[in-house]
Design an enzyme around this catalytic site. Structure first.
Site, short mmCIF file in Angstrom:
data_model
loop_
_atom_site.label_atom_id
_atom_site.label_comp_id
_atom_site.label_asym_id
_atom_site.label_seq_id
_atom_site.Cartn_x
_atom_site.Cartn_y
_atom_site.Cartn_z
N CYS A 37 0.83 -1.20 0.00
CA CYS A 37 0.00 0.00 0.00
C CYS A 37 0.87 1.25 0.00
O CYS A 37 2.08 1.19 0.15
CB CYS A 37 -0.95 0.04 1.19
SG CYS A 37 -1.80 -1.48 1.55
N ARG A 86 4.27 0.13 -5.53
CA ARG A 86 4.18 -0.71 -4.33
C ARG A 86 3.11 -1.79 -4.46
O ARG A 86 3.09 -2.74 -3.70
CB ARG A 86 3.90 0.16 -3.10
CG ARG A 86 5.04 1.11 -2.78
CD ARG A 86 4.65 2.05 -1.65
NE ARG A 86 4.57 1.38 -0.37
CZ ARG A 86 5.58 1.23 0.47
NH1 ARG A 86 6.77 1.69 0.15
NH2 ARG A 86 5.41 0.62 1.63
N TRP A 106 -3.82 -2.35 -0.85
CA TRP A 106 -3.65 -3.73 -1.29
C TRP A 106 -4.49 -4.58 -0.36
O TRP A 106 -4.23 -4.64 0.84
CB TRP A 106 -2.18 -4.12 -1.24
CG TRP A 106 -1.84 -5.45 -1.84
CD1 TRP A 106 -1.56 -5.73 -3.13
CD2 TRP A 106 -1.71 -6.70 -1.13
NE1 TRP A 106 -1.27 -7.06 -3.29
CE2 TRP A 106 -1.36 -7.68 -2.07
CE3 TRP A 106 -1.87 -7.08 0.21
CZ2 TRP A 106 -1.16 -9.02 -1.72
CZ3 TRP A 106 -1.67 -8.41 0.56
CH2 TRP A 106 -1.32 -9.35 -0.41
N ASN A 125 -1.67 1.43 6.59
CA ASN A 125 -0.98 0.27 6.04
C ASN A 125 -0.72 -0.71 7.17
O ASN A 125 -0.36 -0.29 8.27
CB ASN A 125 0.37 0.65 5.42
CG ASN A 125 0.22 1.47 4.16
OD1 ASN A 125 -0.87 1.58 3.61
ND2 ASN A 125 1.32 2.04 3.71
N GLY A 126 -0.83 -2.01 6.89
CA GLY A 126 -0.57 -3.01 7.91
C GLY A 126 -1.81 -3.82 8.22
O GLY A 126 -2.80 -3.81 7.47
N GLU A 151 14.97 -17.87 -10.02
CA GLU A 151 14.68 -16.45 -10.23
C GLU A 151 14.07 -16.22 -11.60
O GLU A 151 13.15 -15.41 -11.76
CB GLU A 151 15.96 -15.63 -10.05
CG GLU A 151 15.81 -14.14 -10.31
CD GLU A 151 14.83 -13.44 -9.38
OE1 GLU A 151 14.46 -12.30 -9.69
OE2 GLU A 151 14.41 -14.03 -8.36
N LYS A 203 10.39 -14.53 -12.22
CA LYS A 203 10.15 -13.34 -13.04
C LYS A 203 9.04 -13.60 -14.05
O LYS A 203 8.17 -12.77 -14.29
CB LYS A 203 11.44 -12.92 -13.77
CG LYS A 203 12.44 -12.23 -12.90
CD LYS A 203 11.93 -10.88 -12.45
CE LYS A 203 12.31 -10.53 -11.06
NZ LYS A 203 11.98 -11.38 -9.97
N GLU A 208 5.63 -13.82 -12.33
CA GLU A 208 5.24 -12.55 -11.73
C GLU A 208 4.61 -11.59 -12.75
O GLU A 208 3.59 -10.96 -12.47
CB GLU A 208 6.45 -11.84 -11.11
CG GLU A 208 6.86 -12.34 -9.74
CD GLU A 208 8.04 -11.58 -9.20
OE1 GLU A 208 8.04 -11.28 -7.99
OE2 GLU A 208 8.98 -11.26 -9.95
N HIS A 256 13.11 -36.71 -11.71
CA HIS A 256 12.41 -37.20 -10.53
C HIS A 256 11.01 -36.62 -10.42
O HIS A 256 10.48 -36.45 -9.32
CB HIS A 256 13.21 -36.88 -9.27
CG HIS A 256 14.53 -37.57 -9.20
ND1 HIS A 256 14.66 -38.93 -8.97
CD2 HIS A 256 15.79 -37.10 -9.36
CE1 HIS A 256 15.93 -39.27 -8.99
NE2 HIS A 256 16.65 -38.17 -9.22
N LYS A 293 5.34 -4.21 -3.90
CA LYS A 293 6.79 -4.07 -3.87
C LYS A 293 7.34 -4.29 -2.46
O LYS A 293 8.34 -4.97 -2.27
CB LYS A 293 7.19 -2.67 -4.37
CG LYS A 293 8.68 -2.47 -4.52
CD LYS A 293 9.24 -3.32 -5.64
CE LYS A 293 10.68 -3.02 -5.93
NZ LYS A 293 11.22 -3.92 -6.95
#
Length: 612
Positions: free
Chosen positions: A2, A27, A74, A100-101, A485, A489, A492, A508, A607
């Site tokens: 947020c 964010r 968010w 926020n939180g 990574e 990406k 995302e 496997h 973010k």
């Protein structure tokens, strides 16, 4: 997560707050709202969707006023909607809040307030907090600052809040615990924000609120006190950030700009820290603990997401060169596993924002058990550097794209330096060998520029696989975290399901997925695992998978096997992650653009993850 923006002064607040919310879009959020106070009272406008939706909604409405605050949300408690958007009013409408939180005990508080006649208009935990402040102010017959202080002493959870009073246009109340909040100091004006990006345009003088601090902000003065009612004298810090780094600079997206900034950001990360001709690494932030580094039993690396992948690279490097046992843990799981930690352990906490809630909680537990904390962070003044005993900043500069690129390679660079520094202190690496490694490390920014020169080839590969529903990324050794990574990406920003595996693990289980429609990306550079990776490529080829290989320049063996090859410069295996990551970033970027995705602000992501 947020974004918060607040303003009090003599300027019109709406345009400042609106621009600030746009700066904080990186964010991650799903709704936006702004409150301003003028001669017509407290005006609150909020809409689900992007800031542009709010801007369009309010363009013909009364947005005047020299005090205001805004928020991008968010969703946690309650779905994204107009009514769940911030700001939220108190029961009688005299107060409003942005937050926020998460208020963990909101349900208990809500039931108590309902019993006292309060009616709620949203599904959020935030609305409960402002109702509580109103209730306490009415019962205790106290001023707003004291009511907020008393209310926050009843709250369990994390928060950064700003509160306005419709009957008092002279003040804003701000407070924080576990979620960042910064106050910009101007001449006859103050700015409040989740981070410095909305503030830098107006002032470089800022105050970072600490946990359990509350601030009374007027246009000419600032009072800070702790929740235990002790008044504090805040320190004013100078921002080093430049406004131009917050602009796209001619690139179509922030993510692409930040990918291309990596030669510079890695150079900035190394500047003043490596001396190749002397075979020496200097990390001033760790110097106080040189003695401890010689005798530690173990290093534990804690991180989340992309930072966890960087930690895996650090594990390879530290064990290889410093010969210290390393464990890499998800911070979100570490604190719940009752881990064995001793005073002989060093915990390295990695976080781009320095505000990651899970990582902060893990740090606090490790400190309670006697461990020494080293922080690796990109944001000066953030919570994690302040919680740490020592540490190293990455100096990557602000990263606006939600999917991390330059922050990741800067973290890997710092961990590389830390591995060499520890080896230097422990005598596990000769000066001759360290000189060779540092000399080559000094050339990595130029080699990354050569990786970026493959952009057109990578774009062609992206065109071929952009419609694939799934993708596998495979690597061995330090190529394994690169594969992880690369998969992260892709998922995302393009929303393609992707998984990273050690190449040997393919047989496997994941090999069952491979057919003529499955792209498989191999980290197939010429290193100690080269022959083994070729065997894995042949296994995929036998099952008609689409093979995309990241190879060393001039490689002809893999080229004969793969459908597509992307070359990177030859380098010591220690530096493979820094080079091989670049084409995977570009591949994900181009696929996402071709699929019409919002590259800089992927859905559901934030973010700075400041909730657990």
């Amino acid at each position: 997560m947020c974004g918060i923006v607040g303003y009090i002064g003599d300027r019109e607040a709406w345009p400042i707050v609106l621009k600030g919310l746009k700066r904080l879009e990186y964010r991650g959020y799903d709704s936006a709202g702004i409150a301003v106070l003028n001669d017509q009272g407290l005006r609150v406008y909020k809409k689900a969707g992007k800031v542009a939706v709010l801007e369009n909604f309010a363009k013909e409405l009364n947005t005047s006023g020299t005090i205001g605050m805004g928020h991008t949300r968010w969703a946690t408690h309650g779905a994204p909607s107009d009514r769940n958007s911030h700001p939220h009013p108190s029961n009688d409408g005299s107060l409003c809040i942005i937050h926020n939180g998460i208020i963990e005990n909101y349900a208990t508080l809500k039931q108590e307030l309902i019993g006292r006649g309060h009616e709620f208009m949203s599904d959020t935990d935030t609305e409960v907090l402002i109702h509580l402040v109103e209730e306490i102010r009415n019962i205790e017959q106290t001023d707003l600052l004291e009511a907020v202080r008393l209310a926050l002493n009843q709250v369990v959870g994390a928060y950064a809040i700003v509160i306005m009073d419709k009957n008092d246009a002279t003040q804003l109340i701000a407070a924080r615990k576990g979620s960042p909040l910064v106050i910009g100091v101007g001449k006859g004006e103050y700015f409040i924000a989740s981070d410095a990006t909305p503030i830098i345009e107006y002032t470089k003088n800022v105050i970072y609120l600490n946990d359990n601090e509350i601030a009374l902000v007027t246009k000419n003065d600032l009072l800070v006190k702790r929740l235990d009612n002790v008044i504090e004298t805040p320190l004013i810090h100078q921002l080093e950030m430049q406004l131009e780094v917050l602009e796209k600079g001619g690139f179509d997206h922030f993510m692409l700009k930040e990918i291309y900034e990596q030669p510079r950001s890695i150079r900035d990360c190394m500047r003043g820290r490596i001396y190749p001709q002397e075979g020496k690494v200097l990390l001033g932030g760790l110097k106080e603990y040189d003695g401890k580094l010689k005798n530690i039993d173990r290093i534990i690396i804690i991180a989340c997401g992309t930072s966890w992948h960087a930690g895996l690279v650090g594990e390879y490097l530290i064990e290889e060169y410093a010969r210290i046992p390393v464990e890499v843990e998800y911070a979100s799981e570490f604190r719940y596993r009752n881990p064995i930690i001793t005073e002989k352990d060093i915990v390295i906490a990695i976080s781009q924002s320095g505000e990651t809630a899970d990582t902060m909680a893990a740090i606090e537990m490790a400190k309670e058990r006697g461990a020494t904390i080293f922080g690796v962070c990109n944001v000066a003044g953030a919570s994690i550097p302040r919680l740490s005993d020592a540490g190293v900043y990455t100096h990557a500069g602000p990263e606006i794209g939600v999917a991390s690129t330059k922050a990741f390679t800067a973290q890997v660079t710092v961990l590389t330096l830390m591995a060499f520094y520890m080896a230097q202190q422990r005598g596990t690496l000769s000066t001759t060998k360290l000189t060779q490694l540092l000399t080559e490390l000094d050339t990595i920014p130029e080699k990354i520029e050569r990786c970026l020169a493959s952009n057109d080839i990578i774009k062609q590969v992206a065109e071929k696989i952009k419609d694939s529903p799934n993708c596998l990324f495979l690597g061995r050794g330090s190529g394994f975290p690169v594969a992880l990574e690369g998969a992260l990406k892709l998922k995302e920003i393009s929303y393609i399901h992707a998984e990273g595996y050690p190449a040997a693990e393919m047989k496997h289980g994941p090999i069952a997925l491979i057919d003529e429609e499955m792209p498989v990306v191999f980290i197939a550079t010429q290193n100690s695992s080269y022959e083994k990776v070729i065997s894995n490529i042949q296994e995929v080829k036998a099952r008609k998978g689409i093979i995309i290989a990241i190879v060393t320049e001039g490689d002809e063996v893999v080229r004969d096997l793969a459908d597509y090859c992307i070359e990177i410069p030859d380098a010591n295996e220690a530096f493979l992650p820094l080079l091989a990551t670049i084409p995977l970033q570009l591949l994900s970027y181009h696929i996402a653009v071709m699929r019409g995705c919002n590259v800089d602000q992927p859905r559901n992501l934030a973010k700075s993850v400041t909730v657990e």
